[in-house]
Motif scaffolding. Structure first.
Motif, mmCIF file in Angstrom:
data_model
loop_
_atom_site.group_PDB
_atom_site.id
_atom_site.type_symbol
_atom_site.label_atom_id
_atom_site.label_comp_id
_atom_site.label_asym_id
_atom_site.label_seq_id
_atom_site.Cartn_x
_atom_site.Cartn_y
_atom_site.Cartn_z
ATOM 1 N N PRO A 12 0.890 -1.323 -0.066
ATOM 2 C CA PRO A 12 -0.014 -0.033 -0.036
ATOM 3 C C PRO A 12 0.820 1.339 -0.134
ATOM 4 C CG PRO A 12 -0.054 -1.114 2.211
ATOM 5 C CD PRO A 12 0.807 -1.895 1.326
ATOM 6 N N VAL A 13 0.277 2.325 -0.506
ATOM 7 C CA VAL A 13 1.081 3.613 -0.418
ATOM 8 C C VAL A 13 0.417 4.497 0.362
ATOM 9 C CG1 VAL A 13 1.321 5.868 -1.820
ATOM 10 C CG2 VAL A 13 1.414 3.663 -2.938
ATOM 11 N N TRP A 14 1.148 4.924 1.790
ATOM 12 C CA TRP A 14 0.611 5.469 2.774
ATOM 13 C C TRP A 14 0.690 7.090 2.747
ATOM 14 C CZ3 TRP A 14 -1.807 2.426 6.300
ATOM 15 C CH2 TRP A 14 -1.743 1.122 6.258
ATOM 16 N N HIS A 15 -0.198 7.535 3.440
ATOM 17 C CA HIS A 15 -0.260 9.132 3.302
ATOM 18 C C HIS A 15 -0.482 9.566 4.834
ATOM 19 C CE1 HIS A 15 -0.777 9.081 -1.238
ATOM 20 N NE2 HIS A 15 -1.733 7.978 -0.890
ATOM 21 N N THR A 16 0.416 10.264 5.221
ATOM 22 C CA THR A 16 0.116 10.791 6.697
ATOM 23 C C THR A 16 -0.662 11.921 6.603
ATOM 24 O OG1 THR A 16 2.514 10.346 6.910
ATOM 25 C CG2 THR A 16 1.733 11.789 8.460
ATOM 26 N N SER A 17 -1.384 12.044 7.705
ATOM 27 C CA SER A 17 -2.409 13.197 7.846
ATOM 28 C C SER A 17 -1.816 14.345 7.858
ATOM 29 C CB SER A 17 -3.116 12.917 9.328
ATOM 30 O OG SER A 17 -3.762 14.183 9.561
ATOM 31 N N SER A 18 -2.566 15.295 7.151
ATOM 32 C CA SER A 18 -2.010 16.662 7.294
ATOM 33 C C SER A 18 -1.868 17.523 8.344
ATOM 34 C CB SER A 18 -2.976 17.436 6.242
ATOM 35 O OG SER A 18 -4.142 17.604 6.877
ATOM 36 N N TYR A 19 -2.354 16.795 9.525
ATOM 37 C CA TYR A 19 -2.430 17.301 10.647
ATOM 38 C C TYR A 19 -1.302 16.936 11.598
ATOM 39 C CZ TYR A 19 -7.065 19.395 10.023
ATOM 40 O OH TYR A 19 -8.243 20.052 9.592
ATOM 41 N N SER A 20 -0.552 15.824 10.712
ATOM 42 C CA SER A 20 0.648 15.246 11.489
ATOM 43 C C SER A 20 1.886 16.218 11.550
ATOM 44 C CB SER A 20 0.940 13.971 11.157
ATOM 45 O OG SER A 20 2.176 13.410 11.602
ATOM 46 N N ASN A 21 2.553 16.604 12.528
ATOM 47 C CA ASN A 21 3.577 17.688 12.713
ATOM 48 C C ASN A 21 4.772 17.013 13.149
ATOM 49 O OD1 ASN A 21 3.467 17.128 15.465
ATOM 50 N ND2 ASN A 21 2.480 19.427 15.681
ATOM 51 N N GLY A 22 4.946 15.604 13.285
ATOM 52 C CA GLY A 22 6.138 15.197 13.497
ATOM 53 C C GLY A 22 6.699 15.604 14.922
ATOM 54 N N ALA A 23 5.783 16.222 15.855
ATOM 55 C CA ALA A 23 6.207 16.419 17.238
ATOM 56 C C ALA A 23 5.620 15.284 18.090
ATOM 57 C CB ALA A 23 5.435 17.702 17.687
ATOM 58 N N GLY A 24 5.065 14.143 17.698
ATOM 59 C CA GLY A 24 4.789 13.013 18.277
ATOM 60 C C GLY A 24 3.287 13.081 19.008
ATOM 61 N N GLY A 25 2.610 13.852 18.139
ATOM 62 C CA GLY A 25 1.179 13.768 18.452
ATOM 63 C C GLY A 25 0.421 12.539 18.134
ATOM 64 N N GLU A 26 -0.698 12.548 18.361
ATOM 65 C CA GLU A 26 -1.568 11.424 18.082
ATOM 66 C C GLU A 26 -2.061 11.458 16.364
ATOM 67 O OE1 GLU A 26 -1.836 9.124 20.460
ATOM 68 O OE2 GLU A 26 -0.547 10.317 21.548
ATOM 69 N N CYS A 27 -1.126 10.844 15.475
ATOM 70 C CA CYS A 27 -1.777 10.794 14.152
ATOM 71 C C CYS A 27 -1.737 9.712 13.561
ATOM 72 C CB CYS A 27 -0.625 11.693 13.435
ATOM 73 S SG CYS A 27 -0.774 13.376 13.883
ATOM 74 N N VAL A 28 -2.725 9.570 12.590
ATOM 75 C CA VAL A 28 -2.610 8.239 11.614
ATOM 76 C C VAL A 28 -2.308 8.533 10.361
ATOM 77 C CG1 VAL A 28 -4.672 7.508 13.137
ATOM 78 C CG2 VAL A 28 -5.209 8.658 11.400
ATOM 79 N N GLU A 29 -1.973 7.354 9.522
ATOM 80 C CA GLU A 29 -1.828 7.555 8.131
ATOM 81 C C GLU A 29 -2.616 6.519 7.404
ATOM 82 O OE1 GLU A 29 2.385 7.159 7.727
ATOM 83 O OE2 GLU A 29 2.623 5.103 8.166
ATOM 84 N N CYS A 30 -3.099 6.824 6.251
ATOM 85 C CA CYS A 30 -4.006 5.677 5.494
ATOM 86 C C CYS A 30 -3.613 5.234 4.039
ATOM 87 C CB CYS A 30 -5.372 6.676 5.271
ATOM 88 S SG CYS A 30 -6.051 7.307 6.707
#
Length: 67
Positions: A12-30
């Motif tokens: 699969p080709v994964w896309h990281t949430s636009s809200y993900s900032n790399g600062a360790g937040g609670e993010c998902v990718e699809c």
């Protein structure tokens, strides 16, 4: 809903949430295909993957947009 891995012959080709900032937040990718959407924790790429039907994902997104 399943937690099975994607078929070995097609990665699969994964896309990281636009809200993900790399600062360790609670993010998902699809990873979205024509029939299903896979969702995983951005920080645990080797962890479990939730797979839902494409129609269920579209309904989920519509509900989020509607509030």
């Amino acid at each position: 809903m399943t937690t099975a891995a994607p078929p070995a012959d097609r990665e699969p080709v994964w896309h990281t949430s636009s809200y993900s900032n790399g600062a360790g937040g609670e993010c998902v990718e699809c990873a979205i295909s024509s029939t299903r959407t896979r969702v995983r924790d951005t920080k645990k790429v080797d962890g479990p993957v939730v797979t839902v039907a494409g129609s269920a994902w579209a309904a989920f997104l519509q509900a989020l947009k509607s509030g």
